[in-house]
Scaffold this active site. Sequence first.
Site, PDB file in Angstrom:
ATOM      1  N   HIS A  33      -8.457 -15.193  -4.553  1.00  0.00           N
ATOM      2  CA  HIS A  33      -8.340 -13.807  -4.337  1.00  0.00           C
ATOM      3  C   HIS A  33      -8.915 -13.210  -5.702  1.00  0.00           C
ATOM      4  O   HIS A  33      -8.037 -12.968  -6.482  1.00  0.00           O
ATOM      5  CB  HIS A  33      -7.423 -13.138  -3.938  1.00  0.00           C
ATOM      6  CG  HIS A  33      -7.276 -11.842  -3.544  1.00  0.00           C
ATOM      7  ND1 HIS A  33      -7.004 -11.203  -2.300  1.00  0.00           N
ATOM      8  CD2 HIS A  33      -7.693 -10.704  -4.152  1.00  0.00           C
ATOM      9  CE1 HIS A  33      -7.147  -9.848  -2.100  1.00  0.00           C
ATOM     10  NE2 HIS A  33      -7.704  -9.487  -3.564  1.00  0.00           N
ATOM     11  N   HIS A 221      -7.634  -7.860   3.328  1.00  0.00           N
ATOM     12  CA  HIS A 221      -6.803  -7.123   2.567  1.00  0.00           C
ATOM     13  C   HIS A 221      -6.142  -6.403   3.627  1.00  0.00           C
ATOM     14  O   HIS A 221      -6.467  -5.477   4.371  1.00  0.00           O
ATOM     15  CB  HIS A 221      -7.707  -6.063   1.718  1.00  0.00           C
ATOM     16  CG  HIS A 221      -8.283  -6.491   0.511  1.00  0.00           C
ATOM     17  ND1 HIS A 221      -9.221  -7.349   0.497  1.00  0.00           N
ATOM     18  CD2 HIS A 221      -7.782  -6.342  -0.767  1.00  0.00           C
ATOM     19  CE1 HIS A 221      -9.555  -7.753  -0.939  1.00  0.00           C
ATOM     20  NE2 HIS A 221      -8.757  -7.237  -1.666  1.00  0.00           N
ATOM     21  N   GLU A 224      -1.087  -4.136   1.426  1.00  0.00           N
ATOM     22  CA  GLU A 224      -0.953  -3.832   0.061  1.00  0.00           C
ATOM     23  C   GLU A 224      -0.496  -2.390  -0.138  1.00  0.00           C
ATOM     24  O   GLU A 224       0.438  -1.761  -0.797  1.00  0.00           O
ATOM     25  CB  GLU A 224      -2.373  -4.245  -0.605  1.00  0.00           C
ATOM     26  CG  GLU A 224      -2.531  -3.840  -1.910  1.00  0.00           C
ATOM     27  CD  GLU A 224      -4.018  -3.884  -2.803  1.00  0.00           C
ATOM     28  OE1 GLU A 224      -3.979  -3.950  -3.909  1.00  0.00           O
ATOM     29  OE2 GLU A 224      -4.835  -3.908  -2.043  1.00  0.00           O
TER      30      GLU A 224
END
Length: 380
Positions: A33, A221, A224
Site C-alpha cells: 500500500h 480502502h 480508515e
Amino acid sequence: MSTSTAGAPHDGTVRDRQDLEARIRALPKVLLHDHLDGGLRPATVVELAAAVGHELPETDPDALGAWFVRAASSGSLVEYLSTFEHTVAVMQTADALRRVAREAVVDLARDGVVHAELRYAPEQHLRAGMTLDEVVGAVREGIEAGVAEAAAEGRTIRAGALLCAMRHLDRGEEIAALTIAHRDAGVLGFDIAGPEEGFAPSRLAGAFRVLRDASMPVTVHAGEDAGLASVAEAVHVAGACRLGHGARVIDDVHATPDGGWRLGRLAHWIRDRRITLEMCPSSNVQTRAATSVAEHPATPLLRAGFAVTISTDNRLQSGTSLSRELALLVHEAGWTFADVVEATVTAARAAFVHHDERESLVHDVILPAAAGPDAGRHRA
C-alpha cells in the site's frame, strides 16, 4: 488466538535499537500500500512545479518536505488528502509520471523493498491532455526504468501498479476496464481511493462486478475514515482480497479476561478468509484513525490472528519509509523481529502475483535473509 508473543521492545540500549533497525533495513520487505502521488521526493516536486508554474507553499526541498508532514497531520482525512493537490499538479505529463515512478521504485529498493505495488488514480492525471492509456503506459515505463536503475545499484525489486478509481467520482467501470486491459502490462489489481465517509464501495458496485467476472484482484480502502459498514461493503459487495488500512476492524474484536479474543461475525469473516489488512501506522495517526503507534490496531489484530501487513501509505506526507514504519512498531508497540518477519511473510503471500511467485518470494528471499534466533516464530 495469535501464537506470537510481544517480547521486549528491543530498545534497552542505543546499540540494541540500532542493531534492530539495521536488521529491519536489511530484511527483504514487501510493500502493498504505497501511493505514487504520495511518494515523491521533495526536490522533485520543487523542480517539476517550477517547470509548470505551479505555486508551492515552500520552494526549499527540506522545508517543503516538512510542510507536507505538518499539513498532513491535521487530524482529518479530508485535509490530509488536500495536500495531494500539489503532487498531482506536477504529475500531468508523461515525462513527469515516468520520473516519479522511476524514483519511487529506486527509493523503495534502497529501503530493502523487494516487491512493491504502487497505486495511483489515472483519472487524476489528464489535465494536460493525456489519455488514460497514456498515463498507464508512462507509469509502466517509469517503473521499468526504476527496476533497471535499482539493478544497476545492485538491488533487486519487482514492482507493479494498482489502478485506483476515485470513490466520489463516476468513472469506476471505466477504470475497471482500464485495469483489465493492462493486466499483462504491469497492472496487478484495482482499488478505490479518496474520501471514504459518505462514499461507500456500493457506489461502484458495477465496477466490482466487471472485475470479479474478469478474475481481477481487488483491494479497497475501507475502515480508515468510516466504520464497520464500509468494511462490510468492501468484503461483501466489492469482494476485496485485501483491505486498505482496515483499522476499524478492531471495533469488531474484543479481548477476553482469559487473554483470548471474542470476534464479531464480520471480524470472523475477515480473519477466517485471510482477507489481508494493509495497515499504515503513521498515516493513521496523522488522520486520527489511530491515537498513536503504540495503540495502533495493527498490534491487537496481529495478536488475534488476522492477516496483518504494514505499509507506508504516503511516504512524503508521513515522512516515512517501510523500514521506519516497522521500527516504530518495534520501539513503540512492543513488536519483536519475529513479528516483523511474520507481517512481511503475510504481505508476500497477499501480493497480487501468482501463488508460485509468492512462495518463491517467501522461501527463497525473505526467510533466508531473516534467519536468526528471533526469526523463526512467524506463522507458516
